[in-house]
Design a protein around this motif. Structure first.
Motif, mmCIF file in Angstrom:
data_model
loop_
_atom_site.group_PDB
_atom_site.id
_atom_site.type_symbol
_atom_site.label_atom_id
_atom_site.label_comp_id
_atom_site.label_asym_id
_atom_site.label_seq_id
_atom_site.Cartn_x
_atom_site.Cartn_y
_atom_site.Cartn_z
ATOM 1 N N UNK A 432 0.820 -1.205 0.000
ATOM 2 C CA UNK A 432 0.000 0.000 0.000
ATOM 3 C C UNK A 432 0.855 1.257 0.000
ATOM 4 N N UNK A 433 2.062 1.167 0.619
ATOM 5 C CA UNK A 433 2.978 2.311 0.680
ATOM 6 C C UNK A 433 2.327 3.525 1.337
ATOM 7 N N UNK A 434 1.742 3.242 2.482
ATOM 8 C CA UNK A 434 1.253 4.346 3.291
ATOM 9 C C UNK A 434 -0.180 4.754 3.000
ATOM 10 N N UNK A 435 -0.564 5.789 3.711
ATOM 11 C CA UNK A 435 -1.936 6.272 3.674
ATOM 12 C C UNK A 435 -2.330 6.805 2.301
ATOM 13 N N UNK A 436 -1.406 7.437 1.629
ATOM 14 C CA UNK A 436 -1.707 8.018 0.316
ATOM 15 C C UNK A 436 -2.087 6.932 -0.674
ATOM 16 N N UNK A 437 -1.363 5.799 -0.621
ATOM 17 C CA UNK A 437 -1.700 4.699 -1.520
ATOM 18 C C UNK A 437 -3.081 4.139 -1.185
ATOM 19 N N UNK A 438 -3.407 4.101 0.136
ATOM 20 C CA UNK A 438 -4.743 3.636 0.533
ATOM 21 C C UNK A 438 -5.832 4.534 -0.004
ATOM 22 N N UNK A 439 -5.569 5.827 -0.004
ATOM 23 C CA UNK A 439 -6.548 6.772 -0.554
ATOM 24 C C UNK A 439 -6.702 6.570 -2.046
ATOM 25 N N UNK A 440 -5.599 6.291 -2.731
ATOM 26 C CA UNK A 440 -5.686 6.020 -4.167
ATOM 27 C C UNK A 440 -6.513 4.764 -4.430
ATOM 28 N N UNK A 441 -6.334 3.753 -3.581
ATOM 29 C CA UNK A 441 -7.097 2.520 -3.732
ATOM 30 C C UNK A 441 -8.599 2.779 -3.552
ATOM 31 N N UNK A 442 -8.921 3.650 -2.573
ATOM 32 C CA UNK A 442 -10.326 3.985 -2.330
ATOM 33 C C UNK A 442 -10.937 4.701 -3.531
ATOM 34 N N UNK A 443 -10.171 5.607 -4.132
ATOM 35 C CA UNK A 443 -10.676 6.338 -5.298
ATOM 36 C C UNK A 443 -10.902 5.415 -6.478
ATOM 37 N N UNK A 444 -10.017 4.444 -6.635
ATOM 38 C CA UNK A 444 -10.217 3.469 -7.718
ATOM 39 C C UNK A 444 -11.501 2.667 -7.493
ATOM 40 N N UNK A 445 -11.695 2.257 -6.238
ATOM 41 C CA UNK A 445 -12.908 1.508 -5.919
ATOM 42 C C UNK A 445 -14.145 2.358 -6.155
ATOM 43 N N UNK A 446 -14.054 3.659 -5.835
ATOM 44 C CA UNK A 446 -15.180 4.565 -6.022
ATOM 45 C C UNK A 446 -15.519 4.731 -7.497
ATOM 46 N N UNK A 447 -14.495 4.756 -8.334
ATOM 47 C CA UNK A 447 -14.745 4.889 -9.770
ATOM 48 C C UNK A 447 -15.444 3.657 -10.326
ATOM 49 N N UNK A 448 -15.147 2.496 -9.733
ATOM 50 C CA UNK A 448 -15.759 1.269 -10.224
ATOM 51 C C UNK A 448 -17.200 1.105 -9.748
ATOM 52 N N UNK A 449 -17.521 1.735 -8.624
ATOM 53 C CA UNK A 449 -18.827 1.503 -8.021
ATOM 54 C C UNK A 449 -19.891 2.393 -8.650
ATOM 55 N N UNK A 450 -21.100 1.848 -8.743
ATOM 56 C CA UNK A 450 -22.255 2.605 -9.208
ATOM 57 C C UNK A 450 -23.099 2.932 -7.978
ATOM 58 N N UNK A 451 -23.181 4.207 -7.626
ATOM 59 C CA UNK A 451 -23.856 4.596 -6.394
ATOM 60 C C UNK A 451 -25.322 4.149 -6.375
ATOM 61 N N UNK A 452 -25.990 4.270 -7.509
ATOM 62 C CA UNK A 452 -27.398 3.889 -7.560
ATOM 63 C C UNK A 452 -27.581 2.400 -7.306
ATOM 64 N N UNK A 453 -26.674 1.592 -7.856
ATOM 65 C CA UNK A 453 -26.754 0.153 -7.626
ATOM 66 C C UNK A 453 -26.378 -0.194 -6.199
ATOM 67 N N UNK A 454 -25.390 0.508 -5.658
ATOM 68 C CA UNK A 454 -24.926 0.223 -4.313
ATOM 69 C C UNK A 454 -26.036 0.416 -3.289
ATOM 70 N N UNK A 455 -26.745 1.530 -3.384
ATOM 71 C CA UNK A 455 -27.758 1.833 -2.357
ATOM 72 C C UNK A 455 -29.141 1.335 -2.733
ATOM 73 N N UNK A 456 -29.348 0.945 -4.008
ATOM 74 C CA UNK A 456 -30.684 0.566 -4.428
ATOM 75 C C UNK A 456 -30.877 -0.891 -4.783
ATOM 76 N N UNK A 457 -29.791 -1.684 -4.809
ATOM 77 C CA UNK A 457 -29.962 -3.091 -5.199
ATOM 78 C C UNK A 457 -30.706 -3.862 -4.113
ATOM 79 N N UNK A 458 -31.435 -4.919 -4.486
ATOM 80 C CA UNK A 458 -32.129 -5.736 -3.494
ATOM 81 C C UNK A 458 -31.164 -6.249 -2.431
ATOM 82 N N UNK A 459 -31.672 -6.389 -1.227
ATOM 83 C CA UNK A 459 -30.801 -6.699 -0.096
ATOM 84 C C UNK A 459 -30.132 -8.063 -0.227
#
Length: 564
Positions: A432-459
């Motif tokens: 991960x090479x520190x906190x900055x790399x972790x933040x980059x990983x989070x941003x990549x995950x955010x780009x892949x995620x669809x907010x509407x599907x995340x909060x609206x998909x069946x449970x």
């Protein structure tokens, strides 16, 4: 005995005015008129032994007992009212009034006795009370006082010989319908010829409406049973001429959605309102709206035009038909400032987001309150770290996540943020090479995620993707919650946690005015509040801290399934 002296019945006859003059010809009688007159003479004959003066005084006494009713008509229907001593009659009426008020509160017993004078003399316990208690046992949810007040003759009918066979026959005709609701809508169903005329009427309606479930239609609108089939047939033809369509049976679909179309005069109501809509929206749009929402004919179109005018002025180019189909409450909600509401929604959005385009994508957002909309956007930014520019891009691409109630949106996003943090912490530090790399990983995950599907998909699908979700919910709720194997009690966990998050906002609770996914009652005493902004648990809800009996289903089954 001359009825002109004391019997104040108007003769039943038809006066025919001579054409071209103001004179009136002699009264002429038809066969039915003579039959009625014969019945009156029979009533007079029963009173023949009494002197005229006695009859007059007893009529006056009857009027004092029933000051707001037609005492003469009561005496005609039941001459025994004038053959009983006045003191005895007064005692009977007073006693029966107390008994009926105790049996059926708020039933207006004097009016009921005026409609059915036999109630004064019949055995209360063996007849009146027996019928009322049996009806209450058969239909415990029905408003018995209202039904009996509108059709009091039912209390004078034998239960075993008349009423019960009618109920049995009605249940045979409408096996899948709520008979209690039908009788509440049309109390005289208990007085109709069920096995004869009613059966014929249902068969006739089925022939006129071949693609319609006639039993369901009549259950929703029992007044159809009182209409002549020839009149219904003519109205169907008139509706077909008013609403031409290339889709076979589309008129029948309209009638299924709004049965009262068959009870409404096409020339005086439907035709003029359709013309008004065509002038307002254009011919094609008006016809499309009427097909989709035939309830539009119940509205005051002058007020609808005023509200739509304000909407179109602020949102030029909006698809009005789609907007109304997704926001039917727009036509029924109390008068309000459309312009002010739109302005408030606009202020809640990030800079650069055009409200007109957003409502064109998701017209349901109109029902949202500006404060709740701002709360949802702030929650998204805090949990995802999206910048304002990124939020603007996301909203322009897909804004479905804003339709999801606040509590659910917050629960899913907070879990996702915690999941990303745990995933980052679990990875090798050198990788991960520190906190900055972790933040980059989070941003990549955010780009892949669809907010509407995340909060609206069946449970169930969400739990399949994130098995830790039920455990996260249980940890947030605390207490003795224990997620079942496979997460099959996550449905209740999510509901309770969503309600907790909503209450933590501090916004004032209020019952939603909107229906469907954005308001109204839900199972288990569960209500949406603030126009779809969150969910609130009623006090004493059945959802206590215990394990669910194995249930796995979407959080809201009405919400359309979204692809992950």
């Amino acid at each position: 005995m001359n009825n002109e002296t004391f019997w104040k019945f108007p003769l039943v006859g038809k006066r025919k005015a001579e054409e071209g003059s103001g004179t009136v010809a002699h009264e002429t009688f038809e066969a039915n008129d003579m039959a009625i007159y014969s019945d009156r003479l029979h009533a007079l004959d029963m009173l023949a032994p009494l002197q005229v003066a006695i009859i007059q005084s007893r009529l006056e006494h009857l009027h004092t007992l029933f000051p707001s009713e037609n005492a003469t008509s009561m005496a005609y229907r039941l001459p025994d009212l004038l053959r009983v001593e006045p003191t005895d009659l007064a005692h009977r009426v007073a006693e029966r009034r107390v008994q009926l008020e105790a049996l059926l509160p708020a039933c207006r017993p004097l009016r009921m006795m005026a409609k059915v004078p036999a109630l004064v003399f019949q055995d209360f316990d063996a007849q009146t009370k027996k019928v009322a208690e049996n009806l209450r046992r058969e239909f415990p949810e029905m408003d018995l006082a209202r039904v009996v007040y509108q059709n009091p003759i039912v209390l004078a009918r034998e239960w075993d010989a008349v009423i019960l066979p009618k109920i049995t026959a009605l249940r045979a005709l409408f096996p899948k319908q709520d008979l209690g609701k039908m009788i509440a809508r049309r109390p005289d169903l208990l007085s109709r010829d069920v096995e004869g005329k009613m059966t014929e009427k249902l068969a006739g309606l089925a022939a006129l409406l071949p693609s319609v479930n006639v039993q369901e239609l009549v259950a929703r609108q029992p007044d159809l049973l009182a209409r002549d089939l020839s009149l219904i047939s003519s109205r169907i033809k008139h509706l077909e001429s008013l609403f031409p369509t290339s889709i076979p049976g589309e008129i029948f679909t309209m009638i299924s959605r709004k049965p009262t179309l068959l009870l409404t005069n096409s020339d005086r109501v439907i035709g003029p309102k359709l013309g008004h809509l065509k002038r307002l929206l254009g011919s094609a749009a008006a016809l499309e709206l009427c097909h989709a929402m035939p309830t539009i004919f119940n509205r005051d179109l002058d007020k609808v035009e005023e509200r739509l005018g304000a909407l179109i002025a602020h949102l030029p180019g909006i698809d009005v038909v789609r907007f109304l189909k997704l926001n039917p409450a727009f036509l029924t909600e109390p008068e309000g400032d459309v312009s002010g509401h739109l302005a408030a929604l606009h202020t809640a959005l990030p800079p650069g987001v055009e409200l007109a385009k957003l409502l064109a994508q998701e017209p349901q957002l109109y029902t949202e309150k500006a404060a709740v909309l701002a709360l949802k956007l702030r929650e998204v930014r805090e949990r995802t770290g999206l910048e304002v520019e990124e939020m603007t891009v996301r909203l322009g691409r897909d804004a479905r996540f804003l339709i999801v109630p606040y509590g659910l949106l917050a629960a899913r996003l907070r879990f996702w943020a915690a999941w990303q943090q745990v995933s980052a912490e679990g990875k090798d530090a050198e990788e991960m090479k520190g906190k900055q790399a972790g933040e980059e990983e989070r941003k990549k995950a955010l780009k892949r995620i669809n907010l509407s599907s995340l909060v609206g998909m069946p449970l169930d699908r969400f739990v399949a993707l994130y098995p830790a979700y039920p455990h996260y919910l249980a940890s947030k709720l605390g207490g003795d919650w224990t997620p079942a194997l496979g997460g099959n009690n996550a449905f209740r966990l999510e509901k309770v946690y969503s309600g907790v998050l909503w209450r933590q906002t501090g916004l004032v609770y209020e019952k939603a005015r909107f229906t469907g996914d954005h308001g109204g009652d839900h199972g288990g005493g569960y209500h949406q509040v603030n126009g779809g902004g969150g969910r609130q648990w009623k006090k004493g809800s059945q959802y206590s801290k215990q394990q669910s009996p194995g249930r796995s289903k979407p959080y809201n089954a009405k919400r359309p399934v979204m692809s992950p």
